[in-house]
Design a protein around this motif. Structure first.
Motif, short mmCIF file in Angstrom:
data_model
loop_
_atom_site.label_atom_id
_atom_site.label_comp_id
_atom_site.label_asym_id
_atom_site.label_seq_id
_atom_site.Cartn_x
_atom_site.Cartn_y
_atom_site.Cartn_z
N ALA A 314 -25.40 53.41 6.22
CA ALA A 314 -25.92 54.18 5.30
C ALA A 314 -26.52 53.45 4.05
CB ALA A 314 -25.00 54.92 4.76
N ALA A 315 -27.54 53.95 3.33
CA ALA A 315 -27.91 53.12 2.18
C ALA A 315 -27.04 52.93 1.02
CB ALA A 315 -29.34 53.76 1.75
N PHE A 316 -26.41 51.90 0.74
CA PHE A 316 -25.84 51.40 -0.31
C PHE A 316 -25.67 50.10 -0.81
CE2 PHE A 316 -22.75 51.88 3.01
CZ PHE A 316 -22.10 50.72 3.12
N ASP A 317 -25.37 49.48 -2.04
CA ASP A 317 -25.18 48.27 -2.40
C ASP A 317 -23.61 47.98 -2.28
OD1 ASP A 317 -24.45 46.00 -3.81
OD2 ASP A 317 -25.75 46.49 -5.31
N PRO A 318 -23.27 47.33 -1.40
CA PRO A 318 -21.70 47.11 -1.17
C PRO A 318 -20.89 46.64 -2.24
CG PRO A 318 -22.99 45.97 0.68
CD PRO A 318 -24.24 46.24 -0.39
N THR A 319 -21.68 46.15 -3.11
CA THR A 319 -20.98 45.65 -4.60
C THR A 319 -20.92 46.73 -5.68
OG1 THR A 319 -22.90 44.71 -5.54
CG2 THR A 319 -21.77 43.46 -4.01
N THR A 320 -21.20 48.06 -5.44
CA THR A 320 -21.34 48.89 -6.61
C THR A 320 -20.63 50.24 -5.92
OG1 THR A 320 -23.48 49.60 -6.02
CG2 THR A 320 -23.52 47.94 -7.47
N ASN A 326 -7.45 61.45 -5.93
CA ASN A 326 -6.85 62.58 -6.42
C ASN A 326 -7.11 62.13 -8.17
OD1 ASN A 326 -5.90 64.03 -4.39
ND2 ASN A 326 -3.99 63.22 -4.32
N GLY A 327 -8.36 62.08 -8.24
CA GLY A 327 -8.99 61.61 -9.74
C GLY A 327 -8.49 60.65 -10.30
N VAL A 328 -7.95 59.64 -9.78
CA VAL A 328 -7.80 58.23 -10.46
C VAL A 328 -8.83 57.44 -9.58
CG1 VAL A 328 -6.32 56.34 -10.67
CG2 VAL A 328 -5.33 58.61 -10.78
N GLN A 329 -9.60 56.87 -10.71
CA GLN A 329 -10.65 55.82 -10.16
C GLN A 329 -10.14 54.54 -9.75
OE1 GLN A 329 -13.64 57.47 -10.67
NE2 GLN A 329 -14.41 56.03 -9.21
N VAL A 330 -9.76 54.43 -8.76
CA VAL A 330 -8.95 53.35 -8.16
C VAL A 330 -9.78 52.02 -7.82
CG1 VAL A 330 -6.59 54.06 -7.37
CG2 VAL A 330 -8.85 54.40 -5.95
N CYS A 331 -11.00 52.34 -7.53
CA CYS A 331 -12.01 51.18 -7.26
C CYS A 331 -13.30 51.71 -7.98
CB CYS A 331 -12.27 51.46 -5.76
SG CYS A 331 -13.92 50.18 -5.12
N ARG A 332 -13.77 50.54 -8.77
CA ARG A 332 -14.70 50.56 -9.57
C ARG A 332 -15.67 49.44 -8.97
NH1 ARG A 332 -11.99 51.64 -14.21
NH2 ARG A 332 -12.34 53.69 -14.15
N SER A 333 -17.06 49.73 -8.76
CA SER A 333 -17.95 48.75 -8.56
C SER A 333 -17.29 47.84 -7.23
CB SER A 333 -18.54 47.71 -9.57
OG SER A 333 -18.94 48.44 -10.62
N SER A 334 -16.72 48.62 -6.39
CA SER A 334 -16.20 47.74 -5.15
C SER A 334 -15.06 46.82 -5.32
CB SER A 334 -17.37 47.12 -4.36
OG SER A 334 -18.47 47.90 -3.76
N ARG B 46 -20.23 45.37 6.00
CA ARG B 46 -20.88 45.10 4.99
C ARG B 46 -20.23 44.92 3.63
NH1 ARG B 46 -24.72 50.18 4.66
NH2 ARG B 46 -25.82 49.05 2.98
N VAL B 47 -18.99 45.47 3.83
CA VAL B 47 -18.26 45.31 2.58
C VAL B 47 -17.35 43.89 3.19
CG1 VAL B 47 -16.14 46.03 1.04
CG2 VAL B 47 -17.98 47.77 1.90
N GLU B 48 -18.00 42.71 2.59
CA GLU B 48 -17.36 41.61 3.15
C GLU B 48 -16.63 40.82 2.04
OE1 GLU B 48 -20.53 39.36 4.60
OE2 GLU B 48 -20.80 38.29 2.62
N ALA B 49 -15.56 40.21 2.42
CA ALA B 49 -14.66 39.72 1.46
C ALA B 49 -15.28 38.38 0.67
CB ALA B 49 -13.43 39.10 2.07
N ALA B 50 -14.89 37.77 -0.25
CA ALA B 50 -15.52 36.94 -0.97
C ALA B 50 -15.39 35.57 -0.17
CB ALA B 50 -14.68 36.66 -2.22
N PRO B 51 -14.28 35.32 0.22
CA PRO B 51 -14.54 34.05 1.35
C PRO B 51 -15.37 34.02 2.63
CG PRO B 51 -12.35 35.33 1.66
CD PRO B 51 -13.04 35.94 0.39
N VAL B 52 -15.74 35.23 2.90
CA VAL B 52 -16.72 35.49 4.02
C VAL B 52 -18.14 35.29 3.48
CG1 VAL B 52 -17.96 37.15 5.54
CG2 VAL B 52 -15.43 37.14 5.38
N GLY B 79 -14.63 41.73 -6.38
CA GLY B 79 -16.06 41.42 -7.00
C GLY B 79 -16.35 40.10 -7.48
N ALA B 80 -17.13 39.88 -8.67
CA ALA B 80 -17.36 38.48 -9.07
C ALA B 80 -16.22 37.44 -9.27
CB ALA B 80 -18.11 38.57 -10.36
N ARG B 81 -15.05 38.11 -9.81
CA ARG B 81 -13.83 37.19 -9.96
C ARG B 81 -13.15 36.59 -8.69
NH1 ARG B 81 -8.12 39.35 -12.73
NH2 ARG B 81 -6.77 38.03 -11.69
#
Lengths: 383, 383
Positions: A314-320, A326-334, B46-52, B79-81
């Protein structure tokens, strides 16, 4: 009342001795008209059961008078003998009801790779025909159960007409079509083409978006019968909406009763480039055993969500990518978002929202968690 | 001895405090030359780890001097960190060894979505560098374990040169590449291009055909280092064969140690139209939870095999498929074959042979059964 809530239908369930448990195992739904329109969708599995092959043919002219169903045996992977058995079943039903065999839909569910005990099926045809009643829906819904713990029924009423349905299915639940048998009836006055379009639209957004265990069955069948007995006409959109409402209710009931499950999980993908891609991404998550086992353990393991999303095209940027559980934003910008300990996974219903930031399309696919009980039930399968 | 069996290599494992268990968790493999060729393959997630991301860049010029690995944290979805942390790790290793950071491959494994505790990683670089030894392979192999119950090592010796390797991986095992970190070393005299071709050929028929749980990781990395220290030249076919032998052994060890598994299952597809289709069909079976749960229950449920085969687009006639389980032809022409009670599923190794009667191609994909233990381990994951 489900399949007998609409006027013009009779139904029955009976015990033919197909199940070791002694529970009822044959059902019959009859459309007494005046219309005899039918639409149906079937499994897309290329290894299809004999009753599927038969019924595709039976509904191809848009007319059906009856649906005969049995649990306790799928009659799948049974070769020419299996097809002869289905054909003979349809002939018997036709003779008993006084219609054409080609207007009898046949559905079977149970273990694959075993021949049906035809003397019992034959007895079952007689038993169900004798028991036909305008309030027979509950008996019919009960007779088609396999590992289901409860019968599944739904009814919606409109001004002067209604739609009702029954379904079975608790495992091998994956699209196209969750593994299931489903009969839906309506007394609205319509035509076969409208009925067919309504059913396809309804199943595409309901049964086709249930994916309990990623396993597609050989026997999936959804049949929609229309009697016209209400004398009330409705336009295509109204028919489609009512049929969809019944299918959505039944699909949700299938998820709620899936083998061994302790959580029902809605995976919603937002901001996808297309609806197809939203479904593709949602499906990749609903098929991740690791994600499903984590939810069983009440662990909001969003890393496993992203790992599944990353396997799609699918089309997406893997970093965003954003993920909420359940309503908690556990992941933000990957990356790491809010504290995962804030997520409450005690309730049975879990909602995972994945935002791809790639467009305007959205889709939800339902699945279940992967539990000890699922493994247990499916390592010791018996109908 | 694995990664230090070839001449020109030193390795070490140490405890940096990344794992709650207190087991060793950092490893270093150094190529002392004279050659410093490297080839590598990485996850296709496509969601690859930083070391990759880092290591793809590091190996792109065909040269590497060292591989630093940590368990106890995947540094994925950070992320960037996370990328800065990997970069800093490579810089530290480079400074310590006196090489360029861009010649340091970095691999991480463990929980996704958590930052690495960098002060411990930094200490780990020093600890491993001090411990480097020409017999350090066992310590290194042990330090990269997560839920692995045993270290995985393999060595093959040729006339004057050898290939050795270590791997970790016990869950999230699915291609491209099973989820794993793997370092292979050789002292043969070769060039970077030959090495690259050898590694790609080797992984395509080994790691790429292990599918324990259908879940593709964010961190998979296989690195092949060549020192040329033996002074012996070999042709490309010989190098490929030796590397493949090591990879095949390691892949088989991964399956044998997969989380919670009680059976190792080889799904062999014969008489397919193409090798790709043989793999597609085998993969559909290795991903069927119902089939895998049945094998756990010692049930040779060939109906679930056919149901999975039928979901593929491979060329075959759905009515002429044969299936044998551990030598018993339980399904003939897509219908009932020999008595399923003849199948002995007591042994850990299970062989399912599917004959499509559609051509001359064949392929085998390995998987495991789906057990209570798998669910348990993955619902309570901790490294």
């Amino acid at each position: 009342m489900s399949v007998t809530s609409a006027q013009g239908f009779r139904a029955a369930g009976a015990t033919a001795g197909l199940k070791a448990s002694g529970s009822s195992d044959v059902a019959l739904v009859v459309n007494d008209g005046p219309d005899h329109h039918v639409a149906a969708v079937f499994t897309s599995n290329r290894v299809e059961a004999a009753p599927v092959t038969w019924s595709r043919q039976a509904v191809s002219d848009g007319r059906a008078d009856a649906v005969f169903l049995n649990s306790g045996g799928a009659n799948a992977c049974t070769g020419a003998r299996g097809f002869q058995d289905t054909h003979r079943t349809a002939e018997l039903v036709a003779t008993t009801l006084g219609c054409s065999a080609l207007d009898v839909v046949v559905c079977s569910t149970g273990l694959i790779g075993e021949f049906l005990p035809m003397e019992r099926i034959e007895a079952g045809v007689g038993l169900t025909a004798e028991a036909l009643a305008t309030d027979g829906a509950d008996d019919a819904a009960r007779a088609i159960m396999t590992t289901d713990s409860v019968p599944k029924q739904a009814t919606v009423s409109r001004d002067g007409w209604s739609v009702g349905g029954m379904a079975k299915g608790a495992g091998m639940l994956a699209p196209g079509l969750a593994t299931m048998l489903c009969v839906v009836t309506t007394d609205v006055v319509t035509d076969a083409a409208t009925l067919d379009a309504a059913l396809r639209t309804a199943t595409a957004s309901t049964f086709d978006r249930v994916d309990s265990d990623g396993c597609m069955s050989t026997n999936d069948t959804v049949v929609l019968l229309a009697s016209g007995a209400s004398g009330v006409q409705a336009d295509a959109d109204e028919v489609t909406a009512a049929v969809t409402e019944v299918c959505a209710s039944l699909a949700r009931q299938l998820v709620a009763d899936a083998e061994g499950a302790s959580h029902d999980i809605a995976v919603e993908v937002r901001s996808a480039a297309t609806e197809l891609e939203a479904v593709e991404v949602a499906r990749s998550v609903t098929r991740s055993n690791l994600f499903k086992a984590a939810i069983f353990g009440k662990d909001p393991n969003w890393g496993r969500v992203l790992a599944a999303v990353g396997t799609t095209d699918a089309a997406f940027d893997p970093t965003t990518i954003d993920v909420a559980v359940n309503g908690v934003q556990v992941c933000r910008s990957s990356s790491v978002g809010d504290d995962r300990d804030l997520v409450d996974l005690e309730p049975r219903e879990v909602r995972v929202v994945i935002d791809l930031h790639a467009g305007d399309a959205t889709a939800t696919v339902w699945t279940n968690d992967l539990t000890h009980e699922y493994v247990h039930e499916n390592s010791a399968y018996s109908t």
